[in-house]
Design an enzyme around this catalytic site. Structure first.
Site, PDB file in Angstrom:
ATOM      1  N   GLY A  43      11.824   4.267 146.217  1.00  0.00           N
ATOM      2  CA  GLY A  43      12.642   4.661 145.422  1.00  0.00           C
ATOM      3  C   GLY A  43      12.843   6.014 144.176  1.00  0.00           C
ATOM      4  O   GLY A  43      14.026   6.666 144.182  1.00  0.00           O
ATOM      5  N   ASP A 101       6.351   4.039 134.328  1.00  0.00           N
ATOM      6  CA  ASP A 101       7.006   2.855 133.925  1.00  0.00           C
ATOM      7  C   ASP A 101       5.028   2.453 133.075  1.00  0.00           C
ATOM      8  O   ASP A 101       4.782   3.489 132.009  1.00  0.00           O
ATOM      9  CB  ASP A 101       6.677   1.931 135.009  1.00  0.00           C
ATOM     10  CG  ASP A 101       6.991  -0.051 134.387  1.00  0.00           C
ATOM     11  OD1 ASP A 101       6.675   0.200 132.550  1.00  0.00           O
ATOM     12  OD2 ASP A 101       7.516  -0.628 134.890  1.00  0.00           O
ATOM     13  N   VAL A 152      14.747  -2.857 136.534  1.00  0.00           N
ATOM     14  CA  VAL A 152      16.255  -1.811 136.645  1.00  0.00           C
ATOM     15  C   VAL A 152      16.314  -1.892 138.341  1.00  0.00           C
ATOM     16  O   VAL A 152      15.479  -1.781 138.874  1.00  0.00           O
ATOM     17  CB  VAL A 152      16.039  -0.372 136.008  1.00  0.00           C
ATOM     18  CG1 VAL A 152      16.825  -0.653 134.115  1.00  0.00           C
ATOM     19  CG2 VAL A 152      15.473   0.426 136.235  1.00  0.00           C
ATOM     20  N   ARG A 164      18.491  -0.615 146.689  1.00  0.00           N
ATOM     21  CA  ARG A 164      18.619   0.776 146.305  1.00  0.00           C
ATOM     22  C   ARG A 164      19.586   1.679 146.368  1.00  0.00           C
ATOM     23  O   ARG A 164      19.700   2.758 146.014  1.00  0.00           O
ATOM     24  CB  ARG A 164      17.530   1.072 147.809  1.00  0.00           C
ATOM     25  CG  ARG A 164      15.579   0.523 147.029  1.00  0.00           C
ATOM     26  CD  ARG A 164      14.830   0.828 148.348  1.00  0.00           C
ATOM     27  NE  ARG A 164      14.035   0.360 148.399  1.00  0.00           N
ATOM     28  CZ  ARG A 164      12.619   1.067 147.622  1.00  0.00           C
ATOM     29  NH1 ARG A 164      13.071   1.171 146.400  1.00  0.00           N
ATOM     30  NH2 ARG A 164      11.637   0.502 148.125  1.00  0.00           N
TER      31      ARG A 164
END
Ligand code: XMP
Length: 181
Positions: A43, A101, A152, A164
């Site tokens: 990520g 998160d 998202v 991605r």
């Protein structure tokens, strides 16, 4: 706009302008120090690539691969995909991830690095921080943008391995999120 997207939160130009500001802040904070970046894959890949190219500092790059998400929800556990941690003993470590998160991922990695790697210092840097109560308390020292508590994708963030490589950050249309995910 990608046909699977519902809304766009941040276009590439907005992201890159914010990275200019973050990079200036990092260069001022780490002036005269040697940095070891620990990048959380996959990520944080695009975020780190664009941010680190703006940092005119001596630095080394390490990576860790972890997984914690299934579909659009946190699985509740953080799995390390490798058995060894980066060699950052005595170094100033900047831990880079895509998004804060629940807080679990950053907290678990941070604690392992502190307990097992003896860095000189450790700070955390995320592109996105969700406005929500953390399940595990952890601070991000550097934050790109705060966002609402919604799933998202793009600019490194995926849904089941896809999206991605979108150069922006947005939300998915409901019909492209599988039921039960
Ligand atoms: P936690 O909950 O541990 O989350 O703070 C950190 C990791 O979970 C993934 N994540 C997301 N991935 N869209 C994504 O594509 C999201 O909205 C999202 N929220 C969390 C991500 O891998 C992050 O490193």
């Amino acid at each position: 706009m990608h046909p699977h997207l519902d809304t766009i939160l941040f276009h590439e130009t907005t992201i890159l302008s914010r990275l200019d500001v973050l990079a200036a802040q990092l260069m001022s904070d780490y002036v005269g120090k040697e940095l070891s970046v620990v990048l959380v894959l996959h990520g944080g890949l695009f975020f780190a690539a664009d941010l680190l190219r703006r940092l005119h500092l001596p630095l080394r790059i390490h990576s860790l691969e972890v997984s914690s998400y299934h579909g659009t929800a946190s699985s509740g556990s953080v799995t390390f995909k490798q058995s060894t941690l980066p060699e950052v003993q005595g170094r100033h470590v900047l831990l880079i991830d895509d998004i804060l998160d629940t807080g679990r991922t950053l907290s678990v990695i941070r604690q392992r690095l502190l307990d097992e790697c003896a860095p000189a210092s450790l700070r955390t840097c995320v592109l996105l921080k969700k406005r929500r109560a953390r399940e595990v308390e952890v601070q991000a020292d550097y934050v790109g943008f705060e966002i609402d508590d919604e799933f998202v994708v793009g600019y490194g963030l995926d849904y089941e391995g896809e999206y991605r490589n979108l150069p922006l950050i947005g939300t998915l249309k409901r019909e492209f999120i599988h039921m039960g995910a």
